[in-house]
Design a protein around this motif. Structure first.
Motif, PDB file in Angstrom:
ATOM      1  N   GLY A 241      14.667  21.282  92.489  1.00  0.00           N
ATOM      2  CA  GLY A 241      14.425  22.710  92.266  1.00  0.00           C
ATOM      3  C   GLY A 241      13.624  23.352  93.373  1.00  0.00           C
ATOM      4  O   GLY A 241      13.736  24.567  93.612  1.00  0.00           O
ATOM      5  N   PHE A 244      15.829  25.120  95.625  1.00  0.00           N
ATOM      6  CA  PHE A 244      16.259  26.430  95.119  1.00  0.00           C
ATOM      7  C   PHE A 244      15.222  27.489  95.526  1.00  0.00           C
ATOM      8  O   PHE A 244      15.572  28.568  95.990  1.00  0.00           O
ATOM      9  CB  PHE A 244      16.392  26.419  93.593  1.00  0.00           C
ATOM     10  CG  PHE A 244      17.448  25.482  93.046  1.00  0.00           C
ATOM     11  CD1 PHE A 244      18.268  24.744  93.876  1.00  0.00           C
ATOM     12  CD2 PHE A 244      17.624  25.338  91.673  1.00  0.00           C
ATOM     13  CE1 PHE A 244      19.245  23.884  93.371  1.00  0.00           C
ATOM     14  CE2 PHE A 244      18.589  24.486  91.150  1.00  0.00           C
ATOM     15  CZ  PHE A 244      19.396  23.762  91.996  1.00  0.00           C
ATOM     16  N   ASP A 245      13.927  27.139  95.339  1.00  0.00           N
ATOM     17  CA  ASP A 245      12.845  28.077  95.692  1.00  0.00           C
ATOM     18  C   ASP A 245      12.880  28.415  97.181  1.00  0.00           C
ATOM     19  O   ASP A 245      12.731  29.574  97.569  1.00  0.00           O
ATOM     20  CB  ASP A 245      11.471  27.469  95.342  1.00  0.00           C
ATOM     21  CG  ASP A 245      11.341  27.132  93.864  1.00  0.00           C
ATOM     22  OD1 ASP A 245      12.129  27.675  93.073  1.00  0.00           O
ATOM     23  OD2 ASP A 245      10.469  26.320  93.514  1.00  0.00           O
ATOM     24  N   ILE A 248      15.587  30.867  98.103  1.00  0.00           N
ATOM     25  CA  ILE A 248      15.239  32.247  97.712  1.00  0.00           C
ATOM     26  C   ILE A 248      14.260  32.844  98.728  1.00  0.00           C
ATOM     27  O   ILE A 248      14.414  33.988  99.172  1.00  0.00           O
ATOM     28  CB  ILE A 248      14.620  32.267  96.286  1.00  0.00           C
ATOM     29  CG1 ILE A 248      15.651  31.812  95.244  1.00  0.00           C
ATOM     30  CG2 ILE A 248      14.102  33.657  95.944  1.00  0.00           C
ATOM     31  CD1 ILE A 248      15.077  31.553  93.851  1.00  0.00           C
ATOM     32  N   GLU A 278       9.826  30.906  92.475  1.00  0.00           N
ATOM     33  CA  GLU A 278       9.867  30.082  91.263  1.00  0.00           C
ATOM     34  C   GLU A 278       9.956  30.978  90.015  1.00  0.00           C
ATOM     35  O   GLU A 278      10.712  30.699  89.091  1.00  0.00           O
ATOM     36  CB  GLU A 278       8.597  29.223  91.212  1.00  0.00           C
ATOM     37  CG  GLU A 278       8.715  28.010  90.310  1.00  0.00           C
ATOM     38  CD  GLU A 278       7.473  27.124  90.365  1.00  0.00           C
ATOM     39  OE1 GLU A 278       7.306  26.341  89.431  1.00  0.00           O
ATOM     40  OE2 GLU A 278       6.676  27.233  91.321  1.00  0.00           O
ATOM     41  N   LYS A 281      13.488  32.434  89.848  1.00  0.00           N
ATOM     42  CA  LYS A 281      14.436  31.391  89.405  1.00  0.00           C
ATOM     43  C   LYS A 281      14.397  31.239  87.880  1.00  0.00           C
ATOM     44  O   LYS A 281      15.451  31.186  87.224  1.00  0.00           O
ATOM     45  CB  LYS A 281      14.062  30.072  90.091  1.00  0.00           C
ATOM     46  CG  LYS A 281      14.855  28.872  89.668  1.00  0.00           C
ATOM     47  CD  LYS A 281      14.386  27.620  90.402  1.00  0.00           C
ATOM     48  CE  LYS A 281      13.009  27.169  89.958  1.00  0.00           C
ATOM     49  NZ  LYS A 281      12.566  25.918  90.625  1.00  0.00           N
ATOM     50  N   LYS A 282      13.169  31.187  87.339  1.00  0.00           N
ATOM     51  CA  LYS A 282      13.019  31.024  85.885  1.00  0.00           C
ATOM     52  C   LYS A 282      13.539  32.254  85.146  1.00  0.00           C
ATOM     53  O   LYS A 282      14.215  32.142  84.118  1.00  0.00           O
ATOM     54  CB  LYS A 282      11.552  30.763  85.536  1.00  0.00           C
ATOM     55  CG  LYS A 282      11.074  29.374  85.964  1.00  0.00           C
ATOM     56  CD  LYS A 282       9.589  29.178  85.704  1.00  0.00           C
ATOM     57  CE  LYS A 282       9.148  27.786  86.138  1.00  0.00           C
ATOM     58  NZ  LYS A 282       7.692  27.584  86.001  1.00  0.00           N
ATOM     59  N   SER A 285      17.294  32.678  84.451  1.00  0.00           N
ATOM     60  CA  SER A 285      17.924  31.842  83.426  1.00  0.00           C
ATOM     61  C   SER A 285      18.233  32.677  82.183  1.00  0.00           C
ATOM     62  O   SER A 285      19.066  32.309  81.366  1.00  0.00           O
ATOM     63  CB  SER A 285      17.010  30.669  83.030  1.00  0.00           C
ATOM     64  OG  SER A 285      16.964  29.738  84.075  1.00  0.00           O
ATOM     65  N   PHE A 306      21.717  34.538  93.491  1.00  0.00           N
ATOM     66  CA  PHE A 306      20.980  33.284  93.267  1.00  0.00           C
ATOM     67  C   PHE A 306      21.946  32.096  93.185  1.00  0.00           C
ATOM     68  O   PHE A 306      21.732  31.044  93.796  1.00  0.00           O
ATOM     69  CB  PHE A 306      20.141  33.393  91.982  1.00  0.00           C
ATOM     70  CG  PHE A 306      19.537  32.087  91.540  1.00  0.00           C
ATOM     71  CD1 PHE A 306      18.641  31.394  92.348  1.00  0.00           C
ATOM     72  CD2 PHE A 306      19.868  31.534  90.305  1.00  0.00           C
ATOM     73  CE1 PHE A 306      18.080  30.185  91.941  1.00  0.00           C
ATOM     74  CE2 PHE A 306      19.315  30.330  89.891  1.00  0.00           C
ATOM     75  CZ  PHE A 306      18.426  29.652  90.715  1.00  0.00           C
ATOM     76  N   ILE A 310      22.229  28.657  95.659  1.00  0.00           N
ATOM     77  CA  ILE A 310      22.016  27.259  95.235  1.00  0.00           C
ATOM     78  C   ILE A 310      23.319  26.454  95.147  1.00  0.00           C
ATOM     79  O   ILE A 310      23.285  25.253  94.896  1.00  0.00           O
ATOM     80  CB  ILE A 310      21.261  27.178  93.881  1.00  0.00           C
ATOM     81  CG1 ILE A 310      22.114  27.735  92.725  1.00  0.00           C
ATOM     82  CG2 ILE A 310      19.918  27.876  93.968  1.00  0.00           C
ATOM     83  CD1 ILE A 310      21.517  27.486  91.343  1.00  0.00           C
ATOM     84  N   SER A 344      14.959  21.792  86.343  1.00  0.00           N
ATOM     85  CA  SER A 344      15.957  22.557  87.110  1.00  0.00           C
ATOM     86  C   SER A 344      17.302  22.638  86.404  1.00  0.00           C
ATOM     87  O   SER A 344      18.166  23.433  86.804  1.00  0.00           O
ATOM     88  CB  SER A 344      16.122  21.948  88.504  1.00  0.00           C
ATOM     89  OG  SER A 344      14.891  21.959  89.186  1.00  0.00           O
ATOM     90  N   SER A 347      18.825  26.085  84.556  1.00  0.00           N
ATOM     91  CA  SER A 347      19.672  27.113  85.171  1.00  0.00           C
ATOM     92  C   SER A 347      21.060  27.097  84.531  1.00  0.00           C
ATOM     93  O   SER A 347      21.726  26.061  84.506  1.00  0.00           O
ATOM     94  CB  SER A 347      19.799  26.848  86.675  1.00  0.00           C
ATOM     95  OG  SER A 347      20.919  27.529  87.191  1.00  0.00           O
TER      96      SER A 347
END
Length: 618
Positions: A241, A244-245, A248, A278, A281-282, A285, A306, A310, A344, A347
């Protein structure tokens, strides 16, 4: 008068002791137990949160801070703030050399295959000592929350962990004051949390997709008669994860037309952007747009963008799944269940891609951050004998291993391993021209063999005469269902072989076993300190031997000044070896290594130059 214990946290009558399940993670760690209603439950001590960041900070006074409080020092004091220590467990410097840029603290290059060491201040730590600090924090939180002593635990590890990494995890537990009942594979723990494998009549093939903050792995398991067999495992220990951060953050830097070099050189800004990424990303979801500001920087991200950011990393994980299936020689149609593990996997994009790959909806009902710890707590409950519906297979009562240099016990089959079992490890010679190797077999939990029980001794003769470190000797322990241990030693280059059979548990009463276990916990701290001193001394002596030989054979390539300084470094290391301080030995060894490293490179260049003389290169 009889004493009755009451658990103040639950108000219920308390057994003397609780056995906990611990998920010792790369990014976060957590601890779980079985509550009075027989349900597995994670521990949240005084509102500190369930997840304990696997971060350790050493301040100038030598005090240690673990978890959330240590996280803030990642920017202000990176050299003394250790993270991702799980990646270093059971590894040598050579194993992690290509990933050095991911660590902001100093790893010691001792130019050999011994286990990696970390420098913080003027002290040297092993990953075992650092992992022990995380486990101590978890133990303290559990004892505070449950108001009862916590001395026994099941600790989880990735399925791909080798014997050395598993033993390092067990040693870390002991150093933290825990009696480690079993080292459990993380995918097995996740399966148990979903109740898969608890019924001995059940036969299933399952896939466990585990995408954490810093690592990814997929495991294919076969479950028959309550036995979990790992058919294959695949993954990437540097993918998670966090990637992913980062994607971004780079997107925002581009979108805001920031100077990327200047931004990356500003650790405070990068950390602020990473935390905001972060958050985004959360949020994505459960929503389609994230739109916030950081100072003058717009942090805007929609769900579709996003997913594009990823996509490549998720595809990489699916390629690992494909490889794991091929290694297990199975088709997707033969997988009965799929389990998601790791934060992670929250997602929706990841879930959808995993479902698409395996052709079925994966299990995600249990919090993916908690599922491994909850499963470990269930395994702990089984080992405590509290589940009559589950078959507990025969296990080894005490660890079995051999004596290594300095009188240390090297465990090959750890206690509580299922029987029958087989395990092995590779060794080599420590002296040039060594043709025989004495193999002494011991049983027990202490670090020094003199505190354990000797079972047998034999000699492997006829090893070809070679320089120290070149012979490769495989030592295998095979323990059958009747408790008979066969020890085999084979030198791989020559095929020279020797074996012996012993009955390890013969003559041991339950009281003797119990005393040996109690002693191992009581003396854990001094035992491990002694082991580390002996290992440091052994490495130092080997380095002195190598440096002396180098001067003897190649002194002519050194200047008089280099020769004098090398001898001074060797003398300093010899003096340290006569003292009793592990850190001074390691410091002097590190200084000798650093000073002499260019000489080896010079010798190599001269050898290459000599071999190329008179040769044309087209």
């Amino acid at each position: 008068m009889a004493k009755i214990s009451i658990n103040l946290a639950t108000g219920s009558l308390q057994k003397e002791e609780i056995i906990v399940g611990i998920d010792l993670g790369t990014t976060n760690s957590l601890i779980a137990f079985i509550d009075p209603d027989k349900k597995p439950k994670v521990i949240n001590d005084t509102g500190k949160g369930i997840l304990v960041p696997s971060i350790i900070h050493f301040n100038t006074a030598g005090e240690i801070v673990v978890g959330n409080e240590a996280r803030e020092f990642l920017i202000s004091d990176p050299a003394n703030t250790i993270f991702s220590v799980k990646r270093l467990l059971g590894r040598s410097y050579k194993d992690v050399a290509e990933h050095l840029d991911t660590f902001s603290y100093q790893l010691i290059d001792d130019d050999d295959d011994s286990l990696v060491k970390i420098r913080a201040g003027n002290k040297f730590y092993t990953p075992i000592e650092l992992s022990a600090e995380i486990l101590k924090e978890l133990k303290a939180r559990a004892e505070h929350a449950l108001k009862t002593p916590v001395n026994r635990a099941v600790i989880t590890v990735p399925a791909y962990f080798n014997d050395s990494q598993r033993q390092a995890t067990r040693d870390a537990g002991r150093l933290a004051g825990l009696n480690v009942l079993r080292i459990l594979n993380e995918p097995t723990a996740a399966s148990l949390a979903y109740g898969i494998g608890l019924d001995p009549t059940e036969e299933k093939t399952i896939a466990v997709y585990d995408l954490g903050g810093g690592t990814f792995d997929v495991s294919i398991l076969s479950i028959q008669n309550g036995i979990f067999e790992v058919l294959s495992t695949n993954g990437n220990t540097f993918l998670g994860g966090d990637d992913f951060d980062r994607a971004i953050v780079h997107y925002w830097i581009e979108k805001n037309k920031l100077d990327s070099v200047a931004a990356k050189a500003d650790p405070v800004l990068m950390q602020q952007l990473r935390l905001k990424a972060e958050e985004a990303k959360k949020a994505l979801s459960s929503q389609n747009l994230f739109n916030e500001k950081l100072g003058e920087i717009w942090c805007t991200l929609d769900k579709q963008t996003f997913e594009l950011l990823i996509e490549a990393k998720v595809t990489e994980t699916l390629n690992s799944c494909k490889q794991a299936m091929a290694d297990a020689k199975l088709s997707v149609a033969e997988i009965d269940e799929v389990i998601l593990v790791g934060g992670s996997t929250r997602s929706p994009y990841v879930k959808a891609k995993v479902a698409q790959f395996f052709g079925r909806q994966p299990h995600d009902q249990i919090n993916p951050d908690e599922v491994v710890a909850l499963g470990a707590a269930i395994q702990a409950d089984i080992l405590a004998g509290n589940r009559s519906d589950v078959l507990l297979l025969d296990i080894t009562p005490l660890s079995l291993g051999i004596e290594t240099m300095g009188g240390l016990m090297d465990v090959i089959i750890p206690r509580n391993a299922k029987v029958p079992t087989k395990a092995g490890r590779q060794y080599t010679t420590s002296i040039d021209g060594q043709v025989n190797m004495k193999i002494s077999v011991y049983q027990g939990e202490r670090d020094l063999v003199q505190e354990n029980r000797k079972l047998a001794e034999f000699e492997l003769r006829g090893i070809p005469s070679m320089p120290a470190g070149l012979p490769k000797v495989d030592i295998n322990f095979i323990l059958n269902a009747d408790g008979i241990l066969t020890v085999q030693a084979i030198e791989l280059r020559s095929g020279v072989k020797q074996e012996i059979a012993v009955k390890p548990s013969y003559g041991l009463t339950d009281d003797t076993v119990e005393k040996m276990l109690t002693d191992s916990i009581t003396h854990a701290k001094t035992d491990v300190e002694q082991r580390m001193f002996i290992e440091a001394k052994g490495e130092g002596e080997q380095l002195v031997y190598t440096a002396d030989r180098f001067i003897e054979r190649n002194g002519n390539i050194l200047t008089p000044e280099e020769l004098t300084h090398t001898k001074l470094h060797i003398t300093a290391l010899k003096d340290a070896l006569n003292g009793g301080n592990k850190d001074i030995i390691l410091k002097k060894a590190d200084e000798l290594n650093e000073f002499t490293r260019p000489f080896a490179e010079r010798l190599m260049d001269m050898a290459v130059s000599q071999s190329m003389k008179g040769k044309k290169i087209d």
